[in-house]
Design an enzyme around this catalytic site. Structure first.
Site, short mmCIF file in Angstrom:
data_model
loop_
_atom_site.label_atom_id
_atom_site.label_comp_id
_atom_site.label_asym_id
_atom_site.label_seq_id
_atom_site.Cartn_x
_atom_site.Cartn_y
_atom_site.Cartn_z
N ASP A 33 0.83 -1.21 0.00
CA ASP A 33 0.00 0.00 0.00
C ASP A 33 0.87 1.26 0.00
OD1 ASP A 33 -2.32 1.45 -0.03
OD2 ASP A 33 -2.70 1.28 2.12
N GLY A 34 0.37 2.30 -0.67
CA GLY A 34 1.00 3.61 -0.58
C GLY A 34 1.71 4.09 -1.83
N ASN A 35 1.62 3.35 -2.93
CA ASN A 35 2.29 3.78 -4.16
C ASN A 35 1.79 5.15 -4.64
OD1 ASN A 35 3.94 1.42 -4.60
ND2 ASN A 35 2.11 0.33 -5.26
N ARG A 37 0.14 7.52 -2.90
CA ARG A 37 0.44 8.61 -1.96
C ARG A 37 1.92 8.98 -2.02
NH1 ARG A 37 -1.62 6.12 3.40
NH2 ARG A 37 -1.55 4.18 2.17
N THR A 79 -10.04 -6.97 -6.19
CA THR A 79 -11.30 -6.79 -6.92
C THR A 79 -11.77 -5.33 -6.81
OG1 THR A 79 -12.43 -7.61 -4.92
CG2 THR A 79 -12.08 -9.17 -6.71
N GLU A 80 -11.46 -4.67 -5.70
CA GLU A 80 -11.83 -3.26 -5.53
C GLU A 80 -11.07 -2.34 -6.48
OE1 GLU A 80 -11.09 -5.29 -3.04
OE2 GLU A 80 -13.05 -5.49 -2.04
N ASN A 81 -9.90 -2.78 -6.93
CA ASN A 81 -9.10 -1.95 -7.84
C ASN A 81 -9.76 -1.75 -9.20
OD1 ASN A 81 -5.93 -3.25 -6.61
ND2 ASN A 81 -7.07 -1.43 -5.99
N PHE A 82 -10.75 -2.59 -9.53
CA PHE A 82 -11.48 -2.39 -10.78
C PHE A 82 -12.27 -1.08 -10.78
CE2 PHE A 82 -10.96 -7.06 -11.17
CZ PHE A 82 -10.46 -7.12 -12.46
N ARG A 84 -11.05 1.79 -9.86
CA ARG A 84 -10.15 2.93 -10.08
C ARG A 84 -10.38 3.54 -11.47
NH1 ARG A 84 -4.25 1.54 -7.33
NH2 ARG A 84 -5.04 1.27 -5.20
N ARG A 209 -5.34 -2.45 8.65
CA ARG A 209 -6.40 -3.38 8.28
C ARG A 209 -5.84 -4.35 7.25
NH1 ARG A 209 -8.77 -0.78 3.61
NH2 ARG A 209 -7.90 1.32 3.41
#
Length: 308
Positions: A33-35, A37, A79-82, A84, A209
């Site tokens: 995570d964090g790319n 930001r 799956t949530e990245n879809f 974006r 999380r």
């Protein structure tokens, strides 16, 4: 702080951490995570953050081999990245395709016999990414020294739901006896990819999380979790060693608690016959690490003395 001084301090701290570490987990799973930001804070485009993060991934692979870790799972595309923006998604697909092909052709991948596999609903990905997945898997399928799992179009709840549906269909069709549904049967249906239990989850970027990541393999194994502030492109070897130390501390605490419970059980059954007490000890000893088993044997010797 002067950059040379910073590097010197980091190297000294790294040596200290290495001395503190006795062993390593078998399977580490990382939420990178964090790319975005990282890129925003430097005034760069999102693509620059993802490219820098991809270089961190290459470093982590080397650190895993150095520490004797046998399996690494990377949360590359959920799956949530879809959801974006399309241009960001396309860039991610391009990067994933390029990295899979680069890894599949890399000399060190073949020298170290790294087996590359994708986890997730790969059919949802563009053709070019699916082709890269097939290429990487085919080129490394015969290797078994180290496993690199790349979670693509992955969602933990979706994985469990699909496994449950598949199991129900097998029962309804008469191919599976309901009494035969056990953990092994469910695991066989999890994206059709065998994955060993996760020992340690690492998440970078500051969020605390686990984001629906490998719930069956991590939660069921009570995996240790390490959250750290650095964004993925900044993730260092010191951060990785701190994560391993967290795993070791949790394991030591877990072993201590388990040993205490085993000793308490031996004491509870000590009023029974010595044969029954020895039976209980024998079964417990098989499930405990050597040091804990030795402590249990010492407790049995005490109970022997009391019976005599």
């Amino acid at each position: 702080m002067d950059s040379r001084l910073r590097r010197w301090i980091d190297r000294a701290y790294e040596r200290l951490l290495r001395r503190d570490i006795d062993g390593s987990p078998d399977h580490v799973a990382i939420i990178q995570d964090g790319n975005r930001r990282y890129a925003r804070e430097r005034g760069d485009g999102t693509a620059a953050g993802h490219r820098k993060g991809a270089r961190t991934t290459e470093q982590v692979l080397r650190w895993c081999r150095e520490l004797g870790i046998e399996e690494l799972t990377l949360y590359a595309f959920s799956t949530e990245n879809f959801e974006r923006p399309p241009d960001e998604r396309e860039h991610l697909f391009d990067l994933i395709e390029a990295k899979l092909r680069k890894f599949a052709d890399a000399t060190e991948i073949h020298e170290n016999e790294v087996c590359i596999r994708a986890l997730g609903d790969v059919d949802r990905l563009p053709d070019r990414v699916r082709d890269a997945v097939a290429y990487a898997e085919e080129r490394t399928e015969s290797y078994d020294r180290f496993r690199l799992n790349v979670a693509l179009a992955y969602g933990g709840r979706a994985e469990l739901l699909e496994a449950a549906r598949d199991t129900l269909e097998a029962v309804e069709a008469g191919r599976l006896d309901p009494a035969g549904v056990d953990t092994a049967e469910i695991e066989r249906r999890l994206y059709a990819r065998p994955v060993r239990d996760v020992d340690l989850i690492v998440r970078t970027g500051g969020d605390e999380r686990t984001s629906n990541f490998l719930p069956w393999h991590a939660n069921g194994n009570e995996a240790a979790v390490f959250f750290c502030a650095p964004y993925w492109p900044e993730f260092s070897k010191v951060d990785f060693l701190r994560a391993i130390r967290t795993y070791e501390s949790r394991e030591a605490s877990w072993r201590h608690t388990r040993t205490e419970r085993a000793v308490a059980l031996v004491r509870a059954v000590a009023g029974s016959s010595l044969v029954e007490t020895r039976e209980v000890v024998g079964r417990l000893r098989e499930q405990l690490p050597r040091a804990s088993a030795e402590e249990l044997s010492a407790e049995l010797d005490i109970q022997d003395g009391r019976v005599d």
